[in-house]
Design a protein around this motif. Structure first.
Motif, PDB file in Angstrom:
ATOM      1  N   ALA A 136      33.737  38.627  43.924  1.00 44.52           N
ATOM      2  CA  ALA A 136      33.414  39.779  43.119  1.00 44.52           C
ATOM      3  C   ALA A 136      34.125  40.007  41.849  1.00 44.52           C
ATOM      4  CB  ALA A 136      33.681  41.100  44.357  1.00 44.52           C
ATOM      5  N   LEU A 137      35.478  39.469  41.890  1.00 46.94           N
ATOM      6  CA  LEU A 137      36.421  39.635  40.732  1.00 46.94           C
ATOM      7  C   LEU A 137      35.748  38.530  39.562  1.00 46.94           C
ATOM      8  CD1 LEU A 137      39.752  40.290  42.144  1.00 46.94           C
ATOM      9  CD2 LEU A 137      38.547  41.986  40.592  1.00 46.94           C
ATOM     10  N   ARG A 138      35.193  37.281  40.040  1.00 46.39           N
ATOM     11  CA  ARG A 138      34.661  36.291  39.169  1.00 46.39           C
ATOM     12  C   ARG A 138      33.383  37.213  38.456  1.00 46.39           C
ATOM     13  NH1 ARG A 138      35.207  30.701  39.957  1.00 46.39           N
ATOM     14  NH2 ARG A 138      33.175  30.322  39.877  1.00 46.39           N
ATOM     15  N   GLU A 139      32.598  37.974  39.431  1.00 48.89           N
ATOM     16  CA  GLU A 139      31.462  38.402  38.841  1.00 48.89           C
ATOM     17  C   GLU A 139      31.778  39.315  37.520  1.00 48.89           C
ATOM     18  OE1 GLU A 139      28.881  40.045  41.683  1.00 48.89           O
ATOM     19  OE2 GLU A 139      28.415  38.166  42.597  1.00 48.89           O
ATOM     20  N   GLU A 140      32.909  40.102  37.774  1.00 49.14           N
ATOM     21  CA  GLU A 140      33.253  40.984  36.924  1.00 49.14           C
ATOM     22  C   GLU A 140      34.093  40.470  35.548  1.00 49.14           C
ATOM     23  OE1 GLU A 140      33.451  44.428  36.759  1.00 49.14           O
ATOM     24  OE2 GLU A 140      32.424  44.898  38.614  1.00 49.14           O
ATOM     25  N   GLY A 141      34.204  39.036  35.660  1.00 50.44           N
ATOM     26  CA  GLY A 141      34.716  38.170  34.531  1.00 50.44           C
ATOM     27  C   GLY A 141      36.147  37.923  34.477  1.00 50.44           C
ATOM     28  N   TYR A 142      36.766  38.074  35.812  1.00 47.89           N
ATOM     29  CA  TYR A 142      38.052  37.707  35.921  1.00 47.89           C
ATOM     30  C   TYR A 142      38.316  36.235  36.462  1.00 47.89           C
ATOM     31  CZ  TYR A 142      39.315  42.240  35.430  1.00 47.89           C
ATOM     32  OH  TYR A 142      39.452  43.674  34.996  1.00 47.89           O
ATOM     33  N   GLN A 143      39.201  35.504  35.436  1.00 45.88           N
ATOM     34  CA  GLN A 143      39.521  34.237  35.852  1.00 45.88           C
ATOM     35  C   GLN A 143      41.017  33.801  36.223  1.00 45.88           C
ATOM     36  OE1 GLN A 143      38.531  33.350  31.709  1.00 45.88           O
ATOM     37  NE2 GLN A 143      37.397  31.556  32.272  1.00 45.88           N
ATOM     38  N   VAL A 144      41.731  34.936  35.988  1.00 49.46           N
ATOM     39  CA  VAL A 144      43.006  35.061  36.600  1.00 49.46           C
ATOM     40  C   VAL A 144      43.427  35.996  37.614  1.00 49.46           C
ATOM     41  CG1 VAL A 144      45.719  34.972  35.926  1.00 49.46           C
ATOM     42  CG2 VAL A 144      43.727  34.231  34.205  1.00 49.46           C
ATOM     43  N   LEU A 145      43.688  35.780  38.861  1.00 52.58           N
ATOM     44  CA  LEU A 145      43.870  36.597  40.046  1.00 52.58           C
ATOM     45  C   LEU A 145      45.223  36.636  40.733  1.00 52.58           C
ATOM     46  CD1 LEU A 145      40.402  36.080  41.793  1.00 52.58           C
ATOM     47  CD2 LEU A 145      40.886  37.615  39.864  1.00 52.58           C
ATOM     48  N   LYS A 146      45.557  37.748  41.168  1.00 57.65           N
ATOM     49  CA  LYS A 146      46.834  37.719  41.923  1.00 57.65           C
ATOM     50  C   LYS A 146      46.272  37.448  43.429  1.00 57.65           C
ATOM     51  CE  LYS A 146      50.310  40.943  43.631  1.00 57.65           C
ATOM     52  NZ  LYS A 146      50.903  42.293  43.475  1.00 57.65           N
ATOM     53  N   SER A 180      47.795  44.855  40.115  1.00 54.85           N
ATOM     54  CA  SER A 180      47.194  45.857  41.419  1.00 54.85           C
ATOM     55  C   SER A 180      47.140  44.564  42.701  1.00 54.85           C
ATOM     56  CB  SER A 180      45.939  46.095  41.094  1.00 54.85           C
ATOM     57  OG  SER A 180      44.988  45.325  40.870  1.00 54.85           O
ATOM     58  N   PRO A 181      47.156  45.283  43.783  1.00 51.05           N
ATOM     59  CA  PRO A 181      47.556  44.620  45.059  1.00 51.05           C
ATOM     60  C   PRO A 181      45.953  44.282  45.514  1.00 51.05           C
ATOM     61  CG  PRO A 181      47.838  46.767  45.546  1.00 51.05           C
ATOM     62  CD  PRO A 181      47.965  46.834  44.091  1.00 51.05           C
ATOM     63  N   GLY A 182      44.935  44.802  44.971  1.00 49.09           N
ATOM     64  CA  GLY A 182      43.627  44.673  45.045  1.00 49.09           C
ATOM     65  C   GLY A 182      42.747  45.159  44.043  1.00 49.09           C
ATOM     66  N   ALA A 183      41.522  45.389  44.239  1.00 47.80           N
ATOM     67  CA  ALA A 183      40.657  45.778  42.994  1.00 47.80           C
ATOM     68  C   ALA A 183      39.679  46.779  43.553  1.00 47.80           C
ATOM     69  CB  ALA A 183      40.063  44.742  42.518  1.00 47.80           C
ATOM     70  N   THR A 184      39.592  48.105  42.961  1.00 42.61           N
ATOM     71  CA  THR A 184      38.299  48.977  43.298  1.00 42.61           C
ATOM     72  C   THR A 184      37.576  49.195  41.880  1.00 42.61           C
ATOM     73  OG1 THR A 184      39.716  50.913  42.376  1.00 42.61           O
ATOM     74  CG2 THR A 184      40.063  50.263  44.811  1.00 42.61           C
ATOM     75  N   GLN A 185      36.529  49.766  41.936  1.00 44.94           N
ATOM     76  CA  GLN A 185      35.675  50.016  41.010  1.00 44.94           C
ATOM     77  C   GLN A 185      36.129  50.701  39.821  1.00 44.94           C
ATOM     78  OE1 GLN A 185      32.689  47.831  40.703  1.00 44.94           O
ATOM     79  NE2 GLN A 185      32.919  48.504  38.543  1.00 44.94           N
ATOM     80  N   GLU A 186      36.714  51.992  40.403  1.00 47.91           N
ATOM     81  CA  GLU A 186      37.557  52.814  39.490  1.00 47.91           C
ATOM     82  C   GLU A 186      38.580  52.107  38.627  1.00 47.91           C
ATOM     83  OE1 GLU A 186      40.866  56.669  39.701  1.00 47.91           O
ATOM     84  OE2 GLU A 186      39.875  55.684  41.551  1.00 47.91           O
ATOM     85  N   LEU A 187      39.297  51.329  39.187  1.00 48.36           N
ATOM     86  CA  LEU A 187      40.277  50.356  38.708  1.00 48.36           C
ATOM     87  C   LEU A 187      39.688  49.505  37.628  1.00 48.36           C
ATOM     88  CD1 LEU A 187      43.382  50.145  38.361  1.00 48.36           C
ATOM     89  CD2 LEU A 187      43.198  48.451  40.141  1.00 48.36           C
ATOM     90  N   LEU A 188      38.756  48.621  37.816  1.00 48.99           N
ATOM     91  CA  LEU A 188      38.098  47.873  37.122  1.00 48.99           C
ATOM     92  C   LEU A 188      37.432  48.664  35.800  1.00 48.99           C
ATOM     93  CD1 LEU A 188      36.403  45.482  39.769  1.00 48.99           C
ATOM     94  CD2 LEU A 188      38.590  45.106  38.179  1.00 48.99           C
ATOM     95  N   ASN A 232      44.894  53.212  40.855  1.00 48.57           N
ATOM     96  CA  ASN A 232      43.974  53.784  40.302  1.00 48.57           C
ATOM     97  C   ASN A 232      43.885  54.296  39.052  1.00 48.57           C
ATOM     98  OD1 ASN A 232      45.687  56.380  39.996  1.00 48.57           O
ATOM     99  ND2 ASN A 232      45.573  56.243  42.226  1.00 48.57           N
ATOM    100  N   ALA A 233      42.870  54.820  38.499  1.00 48.65           N
ATOM    101  CA  ALA A 233      42.803  55.180  37.064  1.00 48.65           C
ATOM    102  C   ALA A 233      43.978  55.822  36.262  1.00 48.65           C
ATOM    103  CB  ALA A 233      41.414  55.771  36.837  1.00 48.65           C
ATOM    104  N   ALA A 234      44.267  56.917  37.120  1.00 50.57           N
ATOM    105  CA  ALA A 234      45.758  57.691  36.920  1.00 50.57           C
ATOM    106  C   ALA A 234      46.842  56.860  36.574  1.00 50.57           C
ATOM    107  CB  ALA A 234      45.805  58.795  37.798  1.00 50.57           C
ATOM    108  N   HIS A 235      46.999  55.906  37.639  1.00 51.84           N
ATOM    109  CA  HIS A 235      48.184  55.194  37.369  1.00 51.84           C
ATOM    110  C   HIS A 235      48.057  54.086  36.258  1.00 51.84           C
ATOM    111  CE1 HIS A 235      49.286  55.070  42.237  1.00 51.84           C
ATOM    112  NE2 HIS A 235      49.181  55.985  41.747  1.00 51.84           N
TER     113      HIS A 235
END
Length: 212
Positions: A123-133, A93-101, A76-79
């Protein structure tokens, strides 16, 4: 997103294996990181799964020459804010949430977000991410599953993590869409407990020699 992608790639291409560490005390974290760097593994992920993790990130960032330390298991954002304040050069991160993005968007530190399904990749590609875990790699379908993603998602590369060992690392590293793998086998608990830093450097050297 381009500049942050380049920054992340510059870290993940340092070596074929990124150590994924769970550390219980700061002193051993520094010695462990030095042993890994000596073996050729400069990019190091310290997971936020213990009370010592943030202090360990800070100590490695301050005291270990050559180390590129990142924080993992950021949820999350606090982390995110705490990990950045501790000196993390990259975030995992093990996944992705809108807060984290949203937190990642306003930061200069790159995020390696987790994905396990085609929809999550999209979904992550739409956010512009090309490198994923790709996590959890073995449990989510393994190298065969990840290979199947390479054609529909051309241009997306992965760092698979979860259930990867020296025995199956090359199954992933040989794939065209894998840039590196994450693994904990280079830092076994028994070697850390024994203070066998030379043994860990040897394991790191073997991992660093793997070629995709």
């Amino acid at each position: 997103m381009g500049e942050k992608t380049e920054k992340l790639l510059s870290i993940l291409t340092l070596q074929p294996v990124v150590p994924v560490l769970i550390v219980d005390d700061v002193k051993s974290a520094v010695l462990l990181a030095r042993a890994l760097v000596a073996g050729g593994l400069k990019a190091i992920e310290i997971t936020m799964r213990t009370s010592a993790a943030l202090d360990a990130v800070r100590a490695v960032a301050d005291e270990v020459e050559g180390a590129e330390v990142g924080a993992g298991t950021i949820l999350n954002a606090a982390h995110w804010d705490a990990a950045i304040a501790a000196g993390s050069r990259f975030i995992v991160s093990p996944g992705a949430t809108q807060e984290l993005l949203d937190a990642a968007r306003s930061s200069s530190v790159p995020l390696l977000p987790g994905a396990a399904t085609a929809s999550e990749v999209m979904a992550l590609r739409e956010e512009g991410y090309q490198v994923l875990k790709f996590f959890p790699a073995e449990q989510a379908g393994g190298a065969a599953y990840l290979k199947a993603l390479s054609s529909p998602f051309a241009g997306t590369v992965f760092c698979p993590t979860g259930g990867i060992s020296l025995k199956n690392a090359m199954d992933y590293l040989s794939l065209p869409n894998v840039i590196c793998v994450g693994g904990s086998w280079v830092a076994p608990k028994e070697l850390i407990a024994a203070g066998d830093w030379a043994g860990i450097t040897k394991l790191a050297s073997e991992a660093a020699a793997l070629k995709g």
